[in-house]
Design a protein around this motif. Structure first.
Motif, PDB file in Angstrom:
ATOM      1  N   HIS A 200      63.591  35.191 -73.741  1.00  0.00           N
ATOM      2  CA  HIS A 200      64.291  36.007 -72.750  1.00  0.00           C
ATOM      3  C   HIS A 200      64.839  35.136 -71.624  1.00  0.00           C
ATOM      4  CE1 HIS A 200      63.022  40.252 -73.812  1.00  0.00           C
ATOM      5  NE2 HIS A 200      62.229  39.532 -74.597  1.00  0.00           N
ATOM      6  N   THR A 201      65.644  35.757 -70.756  1.00  0.00           N
ATOM      7  CA  THR A 201      66.029  35.161 -69.484  1.00  0.00           C
ATOM      8  C   THR A 201      65.624  36.134 -68.377  1.00  0.00           C
ATOM      9  OG1 THR A 201      68.227  36.153 -69.155  1.00  0.00           O
ATOM     10  CG2 THR A 201      68.093  34.280 -70.656  1.00  0.00           C
ATOM     11  N   ALA A 202      65.939  35.778 -67.143  1.00  0.00           N
ATOM     12  CA  ALA A 202      65.780  36.738 -66.055  1.00  0.00           C
ATOM     13  C   ALA A 202      66.777  37.876 -66.232  1.00  0.00           C
ATOM     14  CB  ALA A 202      66.005  36.044 -64.716  1.00  0.00           C
ATOM     15  N   ALA A 203      66.560  38.955 -65.492  1.00  0.00           N
ATOM     16  CA  ALA A 203      67.508  40.066 -65.508  1.00  0.00           C
ATOM     17  C   ALA A 203      68.769  39.680 -64.745  1.00  0.00           C
ATOM     18  CB  ALA A 203      66.865  41.306 -64.887  1.00  0.00           C
ATOM     19  N   VAL A 204      69.772  40.528 -64.804  1.00  0.00           N
ATOM     20  CA  VAL A 204      71.049  40.255 -64.158  1.00  0.00           C
ATOM     21  C   VAL A 204      70.850  40.004 -62.665  1.00  0.00           C
ATOM     22  CG1 VAL A 204      71.548  42.717 -63.732  1.00  0.00           C
ATOM     23  CG2 VAL A 204      73.440  41.071 -63.952  1.00  0.00           C
ATOM     24  N   ARG A 205      71.584  39.038 -62.127  1.00  0.00           N
ATOM     25  CA  ARG A 205      71.564  38.625 -60.728  1.00  0.00           C
ATOM     26  C   ARG A 205      70.272  37.919 -60.334  1.00  0.00           C
ATOM     27  NH1 ARG A 205      73.454  43.976 -60.499  1.00  0.00           N
ATOM     28  NH2 ARG A 205      75.719  44.118 -60.288  1.00  0.00           N
ATOM     29  N   ARG A 206      69.554  37.391 -61.336  1.00  0.00           N
ATOM     30  CA  ARG A 206      68.348  36.610 -61.062  1.00  0.00           C
ATOM     31  C   ARG A 206      68.308  35.414 -62.003  1.00  0.00           C
ATOM     32  NH1 ARG A 206      63.750  41.429 -60.886  1.00  0.00           N
ATOM     33  NH2 ARG A 206      64.661  42.597 -59.133  1.00  0.00           N
ATOM     34  N   THR A 207      67.476  34.449 -61.657  1.00  0.00           N
ATOM     35  CA  THR A 207      67.225  33.327 -62.548  1.00  0.00           C
ATOM     36  C   THR A 207      65.731  33.047 -62.592  1.00  0.00           C
ATOM     37  OG1 THR A 207      67.824  31.027 -63.062  1.00  0.00           O
ATOM     38  CG2 THR A 207      67.503  31.567 -60.738  1.00  0.00           C
ATOM     39  N   ASN A 208      65.261  32.520 -63.699  1.00  0.00           N
ATOM     40  CA  ASN A 208      63.841  32.201 -63.878  1.00  0.00           C
ATOM     41  C   ASN A 208      63.662  30.732 -64.216  1.00  0.00           C
ATOM     42  OD1 ASN A 208      62.603  34.677 -63.415  1.00  0.00           O
ATOM     43  ND2 ASN A 208      62.720  35.321 -65.547  1.00  0.00           N
ATOM     44  N   TYR A 209      62.655  30.120 -63.615  1.00  0.00           N
ATOM     45  CA  TYR A 209      62.181  28.826 -64.073  1.00  0.00           C
ATOM     46  C   TYR A 209      61.459  29.061 -65.395  1.00  0.00           C
ATOM     47  CZ  TYR A 209      59.806  24.291 -63.934  1.00  0.00           C
ATOM     48  OH  TYR A 209      59.353  23.024 -64.224  1.00  0.00           O
ATOM     49  N   PRO A 210      61.698  28.254 -66.438  1.00  0.00           N
ATOM     50  CA  PRO A 210      61.089  28.535 -67.740  1.00  0.00           C
ATOM     51  C   PRO A 210      59.582  28.720 -67.665  1.00  0.00           C
ATOM     52  CG  PRO A 210      62.741  26.840 -67.974  1.00  0.00           C
ATOM     53  CD  PRO A 210      62.603  27.089 -66.490  1.00  0.00           C
ATOM     54  N   ASN A 211      59.106  29.805 -68.242  1.00  0.00           N
ATOM     55  CA  ASN A 211      57.678  30.104 -68.250  1.00  0.00           C
ATOM     56  C   ASN A 211      57.337  30.919 -69.481  1.00  0.00           C
ATOM     57  OD1 ASN A 211      57.475  33.211 -67.325  1.00  0.00           O
ATOM     58  ND2 ASN A 211      59.110  32.213 -66.136  1.00  0.00           N
ATOM     59  N   ALA A 212      56.140  30.710 -69.990  1.00  0.00           N
ATOM     60  CA  ALA A 212      55.629  31.487 -71.118  1.00  0.00           C
ATOM     61  C   ALA A 212      54.732  32.590 -70.579  1.00  0.00           C
ATOM     62  CB  ALA A 212      54.852  30.592 -72.076  1.00  0.00           C
ATOM     63  N   ARG A 213      54.782  33.756 -71.205  1.00  0.00           N
ATOM     64  CA  ARG A 213      53.981  34.904 -70.765  1.00  0.00           C
ATOM     65  C   ARG A 213      53.136  35.388 -71.932  1.00  0.00           C
ATOM     66  NH1 ARG A 213      58.061  37.994 -66.497  1.00  0.00           N
ATOM     67  NH2 ARG A 213      58.742  36.045 -65.502  1.00  0.00           N
ATOM     68  N   ALA A 214      51.834  35.499 -71.662  1.00  0.00           N
ATOM     69  CA  ALA A 214      50.894  35.853 -72.724  1.00  0.00           C
ATOM     70  C   ALA A 214      49.732  36.621 -72.132  1.00  0.00           C
ATOM     71  CB  ALA A 214      50.380  34.588 -73.418  1.00  0.00           C
ATOM     72  N   ASP A 215      49.127  37.444 -72.963  1.00  0.00           N
ATOM     73  CA  ASP A 215      47.909  38.148 -72.594  1.00  0.00           C
ATOM     74  C   ASP A 215      46.742  37.166 -72.704  1.00  0.00           C
ATOM     75  OD1 ASP A 215      45.709  39.790 -72.280  1.00  0.00           O
ATOM     76  OD2 ASP A 215      46.366  41.293 -73.736  1.00  0.00           O
ATOM     77  N   PHE A 216      46.165  36.752 -71.565  1.00  0.00           N
ATOM     78  CA  PHE A 216      45.089  35.767 -71.576  1.00  0.00           C
ATOM     79  C   PHE A 216      43.838  36.287 -72.265  1.00  0.00           C
ATOM     80  CE2 PHE A 216      46.378  32.889 -67.746  1.00  0.00           C
ATOM     81  CZ  PHE A 216      47.597  32.665 -68.348  1.00  0.00           C
ATOM     82  N   ASN A 217      43.747  37.608 -72.444  1.00  0.00           N
ATOM     83  CA  ASN A 217      42.593  38.179 -73.152  1.00  0.00           C
ATOM     84  C   ASN A 217      42.737  38.073 -74.664  1.00  0.00           C
ATOM     85  OD1 ASN A 217      41.163  39.044 -70.817  1.00  0.00           O
ATOM     86  ND2 ASN A 217      42.547  40.800 -70.644  1.00  0.00           N
ATOM     87  N   GLU A 218      43.910  37.615 -75.124  1.00  0.00           N
ATOM     88  CA  GLU A 218      44.156  37.414 -76.551  1.00  0.00           C
ATOM     89  C   GLU A 218      44.199  35.913 -76.820  1.00  0.00           C
ATOM     90  OE1 GLU A 218      44.408  39.538 -78.984  1.00  0.00           O
ATOM     91  OE2 GLU A 218      44.494  41.463 -77.918  1.00  0.00           O
ATOM     92  N   PRO A 219      43.126  35.333 -77.368  1.00  0.00           N
ATOM     93  CA  PRO A 219      43.063  33.866 -77.532  1.00  0.00           C
ATOM     94  C   PRO A 219      44.241  33.284 -78.300  1.00  0.00           C
ATOM     95  CG  PRO A 219      40.903  34.846 -77.934  1.00  0.00           C
ATOM     96  CD  PRO A 219      41.873  35.990 -77.801  1.00  0.00           C
ATOM     97  N   GLU A 220      44.727  33.977 -79.315  1.00  0.00           N
ATOM     98  CA  GLU A 220      45.831  33.430 -80.099  1.00  0.00           C
ATOM     99  C   GLU A 220      47.146  33.452 -79.314  1.00  0.00           C
ATOM    100  OE1 GLU A 220      45.714  32.086 -83.765  1.00  0.00           O
ATOM    101  OE2 GLU A 220      44.161  31.616 -82.297  1.00  0.00           O
ATOM    102  N   CYS A 221      47.317  34.436 -78.444  1.00  0.00           N
ATOM    103  CA  CYS A 221      48.505  34.449 -77.587  1.00  0.00           C
ATOM    104  C   CYS A 221      48.456  33.283 -76.604  1.00  0.00           C
ATOM    105  CB  CYS A 221      48.600  35.771 -76.833  1.00  0.00           C
ATOM    106  SG  CYS A 221      49.041  37.194 -77.862  1.00  0.00           S
ATOM    107  N   LEU A 222      47.304  33.073 -75.994  1.00  0.00           N
ATOM    108  CA  LEU A 222      47.159  31.955 -75.062  1.00  0.00           C
ATOM    109  C   LEU A 222      47.347  30.626 -75.782  1.00  0.00           C
ATOM    110  CD1 LEU A 222      46.579  30.999 -72.219  1.00  0.00           C
ATOM    111  CD2 LEU A 222      44.131  31.163 -72.712  1.00  0.00           C
TER     112      LEU A 222
END
Length: 356
Positions: free
Chosen positions: A143-165
């Motif tokens: 994904h990217t940020a929504a319109v009129r915004r910018t994001n520094y690259p980051n990964a998002r995961a559920d920390f309670n799910e070991p395989e996602c982390l």
């Protein structure tokens, strides 16, 4: 599922060690013509995990599309083991309208796992879920940020799910957010269904930004290595920062903004983030960091009204951590280059100095 040497994907036979360009029918147009999603299926010569990588689930978010296209431009590139399902544009209806949404203004990323007898959006979601997610072991949604915004690259995961982390850490964006995702979102529902999935955010809509593309491309390759689909070890930054708390700093006054930070900047509590004033440089109002943190997102609009989000901060534990994160991001070529590139899209001035 067929044996490993010969499998059927989206109605087509694909032998081990080969790739296939194919399509998935998701709905029909007003004229009754089929609407399809272009897909590349790449099969390793040996058994292994099955991973999907999707771009443009929001049809205007194209950095992921660019990263996927960059990787599959080499027909010899692909996993040695397992199956890789590459989908440059998941929301083709939004993509063709340069829009985040479907033509009926529904957000496809709130409609999963979908329903075969529901709205167009939920029917599409059901087809995607049944045809792709149900046959995969892991997923990456770009994904990217929504319109009129910018994001520094980051990964998002559920920390309670070991395989996602595990996936988020292997991706190597440098910043990892503890985020399950909203109800009905692709990654949340895929993870709940037994296919651990992460989201990676970076950059702006309507663009393919070279440094973000490089970060996403490296991340996909890293995950393939982590899952033993490719040989070698993931190339990840040392001691990536894991964030559990974030906050949008909002404008207190209306006016024209002068930014003092850019995406990826680290800040200490009380540090000036932005100053806004009237169009003739009166009534200056300064926004300051409420805590030690890192800028993970920000507005790209210089004009604001009271209450509008300006800077998205991830909380760091201390000023010592701020210094460590700053050193680590500068030591990683991709993170450093991304910070430099993203800062050129925003006018950044030192506090108290105006260039307007």
């Amino acid at each position: 599922m067929n044996d490993w040497k010969n499998q059927t994907w989206f109605g087509r036979d694909v032998a081990a060690g080969t790739y296939l360009n194919t399509e998935l029918e998701i709905t029909e147009s007003y004229s009754g013509r089929n609407i399809t999603i272009p897909i590349r299926v790449i099969r390793g010569a040996e058994p292994g995990a099955t991973l999907f990588v999707t771009g443009a689930l929001h049809g205007d978010e194209l950095n992921g599309t660019g990263a996927i296209r960059s990787l599959i431009s080499d027909p010899q590139w692909g996993p040695a083991r397992g199956n890789l399902i590459m989908i440059p544009v998941l929301n083709v209806l939004g993509f063709e309208r340069h829009s985040r949404y479907l033509p009926d203004r529904r957000d496809l990323n709130r409609c999963f796992p979908g329903h075969a007898g529901g709205s167009m959006a939920t029917r599409m979601a059901r087809v995607i879920f049944d045809s792709i997610v149900s046959r995969c072991d892991y997923g990456i949604d770009l994904h990217t940020a929504a319109v009129r915004r910018t994001n520094y690259p980051n990964a998002r995961a559920d920390f309670n799910e070991p395989e996602c982390l595990r996936l988020a850490t292997a991706f190597g964006a440098g910043v990892i957010l503890d985020n399950r995702g909203p109800k009905g979102s692709f990654r949340r529902e895929a993870t709940t269904a037994g296919c651990p999935t992460i989201v990676v955010e970076g950059g702006e809509v309507w663009k393919v930004e070279p440094s973000v593309l490089e970060c996403m491309s490296r991340g996909i390759v890293n995950v393939l290595k982590e899952l033993d689909m490719l040989d070698g070890d993931p190339e990840v930054p040392e001691n990536q920062v894991k964030l559990r708390t974030t906050k949008w700093v909002r404008a207190e006054r209306g006016g024209f903004m002068e930014m003092h930070v850019s995406p990826g900047s680290t800040v200490v509590a009380g540090q000036p983030l932005a100053t806004n004033s009237s169009l003739i440089q009166e009534d200056h109002n300064r926004l300051e960091a409420p805590f030690d943190g890192i800028v993970i997102g920000m507005t790209t609009l210089p004009a604001v009204q009271p209450g509008e989000p300006v800077i998205h901060l991830g909380r760091l534990s201390s000023s010592k951590t701020v210094r460590r994160v700053r050193r680590q991001s500068q030591a990683d070529d991709i993170q450093r280059t991304t910070q430099e590139h993203l800062s050129t899209n925003i006018q950044v001035t030192p506090p108290g100095e105006s260039r307007s």
